[in-house]
Design an enzyme around this catalytic site. Structure first.
Site: not given
Length: 670
Positions: A459-460, A466
């Site tokens: 997730h991180e 991004h």
């Protein structure tokens, strides 16, 4: 000695020279940066020429580089490695940052220059830049008269001070609430490496020969799924959910009430019915009503699923269930009904292998990027590892820092942040960090992950991608600088590769034998996927709706008893469950009360998951782990930041508006 922060870092990609910095240097550089930024703004407003895009908007984007450089390095330490000196400095500087923000966005002359810019012939990203600045001026109170602005400044200063105090008390409270046990026998059921970590934690805390079960930020502690001793489970559970609300110097309920009241007053001052309405004005959600409608649609189905799970757990337990029993018997159901033992999976999820052969492997397969560890570069703590990320053609893309182990100087939870933002205008490339809180094993022992820690790692890294893939002109739009209810979307998409066959088979190997995770175990994991979703969704919605309850209060209507208010708010929202407390209770809800930016926006995880579920379907329909898919996702969404409407980026990717049905199906809420 010259302060290294006063000039651009000579290190690769502008990595801050942490080894050469002392606490007083951060403070000095920030103070100089604040003054320099105001001088740069004065030069913009004092320009005798008519306002143009170049002499106003571009000048604004070029301003504040010293302040941004010093603040990025400083706040990384505040979260990840805060000494007593850094915490003291944070207390003093937080109101200064708040006041500085007001000096900028309550500056009438600066606003009028932006309002005078002719945007007709500007290209799209430049026109959006002007539009976004004007929006922030309005949301910051530029329209208020002098007394209104004066009151707003005072409110913002108080909120900054209270938020800092809340965060510092919560960090101390999490340490204070750790469960100390005398005998290893009390930890029966806990995996051997966790027992060893508890012994090491106790030794480090001055309790040699004992065992210290440290806490993670959410209420539901991982050890509850393994501990066989019911009384120890009770003690751990009560220590966890009672944080910040038991009186004494670490109680934060007074801070939460004060902040809720100030936010209500601020919203009213700015022309909104409540703080949640104000926040919704900054998000991709069309309005606050749309958020309420979605959460209201999900809550009854989540509670129904949770009730069904509770009945099954009571049958297995053979006695009335208590909240501290849930995780233990839920794990037992997974073992007995689905033949899935989560603790037995951990030897297949060794940290180094998951990083290189799982997280990095998936990113290389999708995007062509490669990772090259740089032991020659040093970060703010010896545990932090640094990789140079190179694009498919070999050119440098940026730096990725991984800070995985918990320590006393680090706050709880997991997050990504940016040390250097990408910008075509400034010629900067990204430097991003991932910070987790995995228990560090004794020297020489492997770090074995739980399923939840595995998910957090992927997730991180989605957030990191991004930031790394940002390809915008203006620093204001870089990377994750998107609306709060959009920022979790790319990170949640990256979780899909955890169980993707090609990725899973590459990293899920026994750390001793090298044997892959057996396919029948993988199949059983998939069969058990919906088990526990009732609990997970109810727990999450409890926190999201509690957040909104605190932020739909009117000025003067803040409750005296925070815990009574919490209970009534959950009952009114239809999400109160005697066995499932919210993922975060008021006493440790750091997301919304300590400056993490989620106030009235904790709903954003589920809002983003609507887009995530749609995008997982898109990847699957188009062949999954393929470079063509990765390139499209990168070019149309990850690289865009906030340079265009993020929902427009989603529509271009998916070919239509998002629908709720894929999310409801994923969570078993149809």
């Amino acid at each position: 000695m010259t302060n290294p922060l006063l000039a651009a870092s000579p290190l690769p990609y502008g990595l801050p020279p942490f080894e050469a910095l002392s606490a007083d240097m951060y403070g000095a550089a920030i103070e100089e940066g604040l003054a320099a930024h105001l001088a740069e703004i004065l030069a913009i407003t004092g320009n005798s020429q008519p306002a143009t895009f170049d002499n106003t908007a571009l000048a604004m984007e070029r301003s504040g580089q010293l302040l941004n450089r010093a603040a990025a390095a400083f706040f990384t330490l505040v979260s990840a490695d805060a000494s007593a000196e850094i915490r003291e400095l944070e207390t003093g500087l937080s109101p200064r940052f708040s006041a500085h923000q007001d000096e900028v966005y309550l500056n009438r002359a600066l606003y009028e220059r932006f309002a005078a810019i002719d945007t007709v012939n500007l290209e799209a990203e430049s026109a959006r830049l002007v539009e976004e600045y004007l929006k922030e001026f309005r949301q910051s109170g530029i329209q208020l008269d002098a007394p209104g602005q004066e009151r707003l400044r005072a409110i913002n200063a108080d909120l900054a001070r209270l938020g800092t105090e809340f965060g510092q008390r919560v960090k101390k409270g999490m340490k204070s609430a750790a469960l100390l046990v005398e005998d290893a026998a009390e930890l029966a059921g806990l995996p051997a490496d966790d027992v060893a970590s508890a012994a090491e934690a106790a030794r480090a805390a001055g309790h040699g020969g004992k065992y210290l079960v440290t806490l993670i930020q959410p209420g539901n502690q991982p050890a509850l799924a393994s501990l066989e001793n019911r009384d120890v489970r009770r003690r751990l559970f009560e220590a966890s959910v009672g944080r910040g609300s038991g009186g004494g110097h670490l109680d934060v309920l007074d801070l939460a009430r004060d902040m809720a009241g100030l936010r209500a007053e601020k919203a009213q001052l700015l022309g909104f019915a409540n703080y949640a309405e104000l926040v919704a004005d900054r998000q991709t959600a069309p309005d606050f009503e749309a958020v309420q409608t979605m959460l209201g649609r999900m809550a009854p189905a989540a509670v129904r699923n949770a009730d069904a799970e509770a009945a099954a757990l009571a049958d297995v337990a053979g006695h009335p269930l208590e909240a501290w029993d849930w995780a233990y018997y839920s794990a037992k159901v997974r073992r007995e009904k689905y033949d899935v033992n989560e603790q037995a999976l951990r030897p297949y999820f060794e940290l180094d292998r998951v990083i290189t052969d799982g997280v990095f492997f998936a990113a290389t397969a999708l995007y062509g990027i490669t990772f090259h560890e740089r032991p020659d570069l040093k970060a703010y703590h010896p545990d932090v590892r640094i990789w140079e990320v190179r694009d498919g053609d070999g050119t440098g893309l940026g730096l990725f820092l991984g800070d995985y182990y918990s320590r006393e100087s680090k706050r709880g939870g997991a997050w990504m942040n940016s040390l250097v933002d990408q910008s075509g205008l400034l010629g900067t490339r990204p430097v991003v960090t991932n910070t987790l809180n995995i228990s560090k094993p004794p020297a020489g022992e492997p770090t074995l992950l739980t399923l939840d820690e595995l998910r957090t790692l992927f997730h991180e890294f989605g957030h990191a991608l991004h930031g790394l893939f940002s390809n915008v002109t203006y620093p204001r739009f870089s990377g994750t600088s998107v609306p709060r209810d959009f920022v979790e979307y790319p990170s949640q998409v990256n979780e899909m590769w955890i169980m993707w066959p090609e990725v899973l088979s590459n990293y899920a190997r026994h750390h001793v034998t090298g044997e892959p995770l057996p396919q029948d175990v993988v199949d059983r994991l998939e069969e058990s996927r919906l088990w526990g979703e009732g609990f997970a969704t109810t727990e999450y919605l409890g926190a999201a709706l509690l957040d909104l309850a605190w932020h739909t209060l009117e000025p003067g209507n803040v409750p005296d008893d925070a815990l009574e208010f919490e209970a009534k708010a959950l009952a009114a929202a239809g999400i109160s469950h005697p066995l499932i407390p919210p993922r975060y209770r008021t006493g440790y809800f750091q997301h919304i009360f300590s400056g993490a930016g989620y106030a009235a926006g904790y709903y954003s995880y589920i809002w983003s998951e609507v887009l995530d579920a749609e995008t997982v379907d898109w990847f699957t329909e188009n062949g999954g782990l393929a470079r063509t898919n990765g390139e499209r996702f990168r070019q149309e969404l990850l690289s865009r930041g906030n340079s265009r409407d993020p929902l427009e980026s989603f529509r271009i990717l998916r070919g239509r508006e998002a629908r709720l049905d894929p999310l409801l199906k994923r969570r078993g809420l149809e």
